[in-house]
Design an enzyme around this catalytic site. Structure first.
Site, mmCIF file in Angstrom:
data_model
loop_
_atom_site.group_PDB
_atom_site.id
_atom_site.type_symbol
_atom_site.label_atom_id
_atom_site.label_comp_id
_atom_site.label_asym_id
_atom_site.label_seq_id
_atom_site.Cartn_x
_atom_site.Cartn_y
_atom_site.Cartn_z
ATOM 1 N N HIS A 144 -38.982 -27.722 11.011
ATOM 2 C CA HIS A 144 -39.322 -26.836 10.155
ATOM 3 C C HIS A 144 -40.051 -27.451 8.717
ATOM 4 O O HIS A 144 -40.698 -26.755 8.264
ATOM 5 C CB HIS A 144 -37.904 -26.375 9.483
ATOM 6 C CG HIS A 144 -37.999 -25.228 8.802
ATOM 7 N ND1 HIS A 144 -38.485 -23.909 8.878
ATOM 8 C CD2 HIS A 144 -37.324 -25.122 7.360
ATOM 9 C CE1 HIS A 144 -38.462 -23.074 7.771
ATOM 10 N NE2 HIS A 144 -37.857 -23.758 6.809
ATOM 11 N N HIS A 183 -34.668 -26.871 11.298
ATOM 12 C CA HIS A 183 -33.901 -25.501 10.988
ATOM 13 C C HIS A 183 -33.061 -25.180 11.986
ATOM 14 O O HIS A 183 -33.429 -25.119 13.262
ATOM 15 C CB HIS A 183 -34.937 -24.250 10.717
ATOM 16 C CG HIS A 183 -34.245 -23.203 10.004
ATOM 17 N ND1 HIS A 183 -33.463 -22.337 10.646
ATOM 18 C CD2 HIS A 183 -34.357 -22.751 8.610
ATOM 19 C CE1 HIS A 183 -32.970 -21.466 9.558
ATOM 20 N NE2 HIS A 183 -33.596 -21.758 8.407
ATOM 21 N N ARG A 240 -28.279 -28.009 6.226
ATOM 22 C CA ARG A 240 -28.998 -27.830 7.468
ATOM 23 C C ARG A 240 -29.075 -28.839 8.583
ATOM 24 O O ARG A 240 -28.914 -28.548 9.876
ATOM 25 C CB ARG A 240 -30.587 -27.516 7.083
ATOM 26 C CG ARG A 240 -31.060 -26.139 6.602
ATOM 27 C CD ARG A 240 -32.444 -26.007 6.073
ATOM 28 N NE ARG A 240 -32.553 -24.674 5.674
ATOM 29 C CZ ARG A 240 -33.916 -24.364 5.288
ATOM 30 N NH1 ARG A 240 -34.747 -25.376 5.084
ATOM 31 N NH2 ARG A 240 -34.083 -22.999 4.632
ATOM 32 N N ARG A 294 -34.034 -31.113 2.474
ATOM 33 C CA ARG A 294 -34.257 -30.345 1.310
ATOM 34 C C ARG A 294 -33.190 -29.134 1.477
ATOM 35 O O ARG A 294 -32.575 -28.650 2.252
ATOM 36 C CB ARG A 294 -35.562 -29.749 1.773
ATOM 37 C CG ARG A 294 -36.043 -28.428 0.808
ATOM 38 C CD ARG A 294 -37.238 -27.695 1.419
ATOM 39 N NE ARG A 294 -37.298 -27.135 2.616
ATOM 40 C CZ ARG A 294 -37.237 -26.027 2.914
ATOM 41 N NH1 ARG A 294 -36.732 -25.238 1.814
ATOM 42 N NH2 ARG A 294 -37.378 -25.610 4.035
ATOM 43 N N GLU A 342 -27.440 -19.081 -0.047
ATOM 44 C CA GLU A 342 -28.159 -19.835 0.965
ATOM 45 C C GLU A 342 -27.196 -21.121 1.262
ATOM 46 O O GLU A 342 -26.219 -21.654 0.091
ATOM 47 C CB GLU A 342 -29.260 -20.243 0.911
ATOM 48 C CG GLU A 342 -29.981 -18.722 1.347
ATOM 49 C CD GLU A 342 -31.725 -19.051 1.407
ATOM 50 O OE1 GLU A 342 -32.338 -18.205 2.114
ATOM 51 O OE2 GLU A 342 -32.255 -20.360 0.978
#
Length: 547
Positions: A348, A241, A287, A383, A118
Site C-alpha cells: 500500500h 494495507h 495496520r 504510517r 481510523e
C-alpha cells in the site's frame, strides 16, 4: 494540451508528479516563479486520486496537536522524526483549512467537517468526502493548477533520469547538482532543464503482485533518485494495507480503513471474529498488526482470504458513507449492506524513500522531494492512517516554496552536462529486448518480493531474493546501457529492479522486527541496537544513522 515537443527546453521549477504533493508544490512555487509540471500519464492519474479514507487533521473540538503527534509517533514505533511530525501536524491545520476555502466538498456535520475514526487514532480526526477523499482533493488542486497562468502542464511525459553534474560526484565534491530530467514525450527522448527540480512521483506498490496502487506506481522516482546518487532511507518499511478486495475477476481494489473505523469487523472463513486475540484494539489495531493477523488466519484456515463485515449498519448509511466501495463491489456481484467482503492484505505505502530534511531538500543540490517518494521521517516504521494526504499538502507546499527560492539564485542556463553528450542513461534497456522477456522479468521481481520481502520476512528468504535480483541484474548487464529505447515498460522494469534491491538489502540489514518490517527470525524490537535508521546509496551498502 502539451506544448510542441522539442529536444530540450528550460523552466525555473520542474515538478515531476501530479498527486496532491506535486500539485500543492506547483501552486506554492507558482507564487514566485514559472513552473513546469510533468506527469507520467494524465494530470488526474495518481496514487492520491485513489485514496479513500481521508485526511487526518487535529481540528475536532476534543482533539489537540499534541494528541495527533503522540498517535503518529506511537504508530511509527520509535523511528519518527519528532520535529518533522510536529511540523506536519501543526502546519496541516491551515493546509486543510485552505483546501476547504478552495472548495473541497468534504462531508459536514453542522458547522464542522464530519470527522471519522481510523485505526490507531485516539480521536475522530479524519476529514473525508465519502470514500473518495483523494479524488475530491486532487479535483480541487487540479482546478487551481489549470487556472494558474504560471504553471505549464506536460502530460504523458515519462521521467527517465535526473540530469546531474556527474563530474562533481566523481571528484568527491558531494552529490553534485540536479539540473532537470530526461523524459519520454510523444516517443521522443527530451531534456527538461530546470533551476530547481521537485520529485513528487508517488509510490512503488506495483513491485508487488497484490497492491492497492494504480498501474503507474512502479517506483520511478525512487529509482531515478537512487541512480543519481541520492541518499535513500528506511526502504525496508513497506506498509501493507490489511484489506484489499479478493474476488475473481476484480482488481485488488482498496477497502478503506474507514470501514473498520465505522464498526466493520473481520471474520475468518469459519465465521469467527479473530482480531481480539492479536491486539487489544481489535480491528482498530495498527495496520501492520492487522495485516499479519489476517495472513496468519489465512494460514491457519488454509483459505486465501478473510471477510470484512459491515452489515450491521443500515443500507442507507453504507451507501452514503462508502459510495465508491459500494458501487465497485456491486459491479462484481456484491452488495456490502448484506454480503461479507472478501479481503486480503496488499502492498500500500512506502514509509521510506529519498532522504530529505524538513525543507524537503535531498542530498543533491537543487533537488527536492515530497509526498510518498520522499522520507522526512514523519511516518517512522509505520504510517498512521490518513497521514499521507496531510504530509502531501504540508511538505508539498514547503517543497514548492523552497524550490522557488533556490531557483531565484541560479543562473539562467545550466552548465554543460557531460553525462548527456552521448545521450546515455542508466535507466533503459535495449530495443531488442523482447516484450515477453520484459513481462517475465517484472513477474519474477513481483513474485520473489511477495514470497520473501512481504508482510513476514526472514534472513534466508531475503538472501534468496537478493540472489535472484542480482542474477536478473547481471543477465541484463549487456543491455542496460542504451538510451534510444522509447518504450516505457522497459524503463519501468529497471526501476522496479532498482527499488526491489533497495528494499531487500535494507530489510536484510535490519535484524529485528519493528513497525511494518517483521522478521520471523528476529520477532521482537531491539531498541538498544536498532532505534536507528538505515541509509543506502547506489554505491554503498546499507548503514545505520541516528534518528
Amino acid at each position: 494540451m502539451n506544448p510542441e515537443v522539442r529536444s530540450s527546453w528550460d523552466t525555473d521549477v520542474l515538478i515531476i508528479g501530479s498527486g496532491a504533493a506535486g500539485l500543492r508544490a506547483a501552486l506554492a512555487a507558482s507564487e514566485h516563479t514559472d513552473v513546469t509540471l510533468i506527469t507520467k500519464t494524465t494530470l488526474t492519474e495518481s496514487n492520491t486520486h485513489y485514496a479513500q479514507g481521508g485526511i487526518a487533521v487535529a481540528m475536532n473540538l476534543d482533539d489537540t496537536i499534541a494528541l495527533h503527534i503522540k498517535d503518529t509517533c506511537l504508530a511509527g514505533a520509535g523511528l519518527c522524526d519528532v520535529e518533522a511530525v510536529e511540523m506536519m501536524v501543526s502546519e496541516g491545520i491551515p493546509r486543510v483549512a485552505e483546501l476547504l476555502d478552495w472548495g473541497a466538498n468534504f462531508d459536514w456535520e453542522g458547522t464542522l467537517p464530519r470527522f471519522t475514526q481510523e485505526a490507531a487514532h485516539s480521536r475522530r480526526r479524519i476529514v473525508h468526502k465519502g470514500d473518495a477523499t483523494g479524488r475530491e482533493t486532487t479535483d480541487v488542486l487540479i482546478q487551481r493548477v489549470r487556472n494558474t497562468e504560471r504553471i505549464h502542464v506536460l502530460q504523458n511525459a515519462f521521467a527517465i533520469d535526473l540530469l546531474t553534474d556527474a563530474d562533481a560526484q566523481k571528484n568527491g565534491e558531494g552529490s553534485g547538482t540536479c539540473y532537470g530530467v530526461s523524459a519520454i514525450v510523444e516517443e521522443q527522448v527530451v531534456r527538461i532543464h530546470a533551476k530547481a527540480t521537485i520529485l513528487a512521483t508517488g509510490g512503488l506498490g506495483r513491485v508487488y503482485p497484490c497492491t492497492s496502487n494504480p498501474q503507474i506506481a512502479t517506483g520511478d522516482g525512487f529509482a531515478a533518485a537512487w541512480r543519481a546518487g541520492c541518499e535513500m532511507i528506511d526502504m525496508e518499511f513497506v506498509q501493507f494495507h490489511p484489506t484489499t478486495l479478493f474476488l475473481d475477476g476484480a482488481p485488488n481494489f482498496l477497502i478503506s480503513e474507514a470501514v473498520r473505523g465505522e464498526g466493520g469487523t473481520l471474520l475468518n472463513i469459519r465465521g469467527e471474529r479473530f482480531m481480539g486475540k492479536y491486539h487489544e484494539k481489535g480491528e482498530l489495531a495498527p495496520r501492520d498488526v492487522v495485516s499479519r493477523a489476517i495472513q496468519n488466519e489465512m494460514h491457519l484456515t488454509q483459505f486465501p482470504c478473510v471477510y470484512l463485515d459491515i452489515t450491521d449498519k443500515t443500507s442507507d448509511f453504507i451507501h452514503e458513507r462508502f459510495p465508491t466501495i459500494s458501487a465497485t463491489t456491486k459491479r462484481y456481484g456484491l452488495d456490502i449492506s448484506i454480503d461479507l467482503i472478501p479481503v486480503r492484505p496488499g502492498a500500500h505505502f512506502m514509509m521510506g524513500g529519498i532522504r530529505t530534511n524538513t525543507d524537503t531538500q535531498t542530498s543533491i543540490q537543487g533537488l527536492y522531494a515530497c509526498g510518498e517518494v520522499a522520507c522526512t521521517g514523519v511516518h517512522g516504521a509505520n504510517r498512521l492512517a490518513s497521514n499521507s494526504l496531510l504530509e502531501c499538502l504540508v511538505y508539498g507546499a514547503r517543497a514548492g516554496r523552497n524550490a522557488a527560492t533556490f531557483a531565484s539564485t541560479q543562473p539562467a542556463h545550466p552548465p554543460k552536462l557531460p553525462i548527456l553528450d552521448n545521450g546515455q542513461t542508466s535507466a533503459t534497456l535495449s530495443t531488442d529486448t523482447a516484450e515477453m522477456e520484459i513481462e517475465e522479468i517484472k513477474s519474477a521481481i513481483r513474485e520473489t518480493l511477495w514470497e520473501n520481502v512481504g508482510i513476514e520476512r526472514n534472513g534466508a528468504g531475503l538472501q534468496s531474493t537478493l540472489t535472484v535480483l542480482q542474477d536478473i541484474t547481471e543477465s541484463l548487464g549487456d543491455v542496460v546501457t542504451r538510451s534510444d529505447t522509447k518504450d516505457v515498460s522497459t524503463i519501468e522494469t529497471v526501476n522496479m529492479l532498482n527499488v526491489a534491491l533497495m528494499i531487500t538489502q535494507s530489510a536484510l540489514a535490519r535484524t529485528e522486527s519493528r513497525g511494518a518490517h517483521y522478521r520471523a527470525d528476529f520477532p521482537t524490537p531491539d531498541d538498544a541496537t536498532w532505534q536507528h535508521r538505515i541509509l543506502i546509496t547506489q554505491d554503498n551498502p546499507p548503514e545505520t544513522v541516528p534518528l
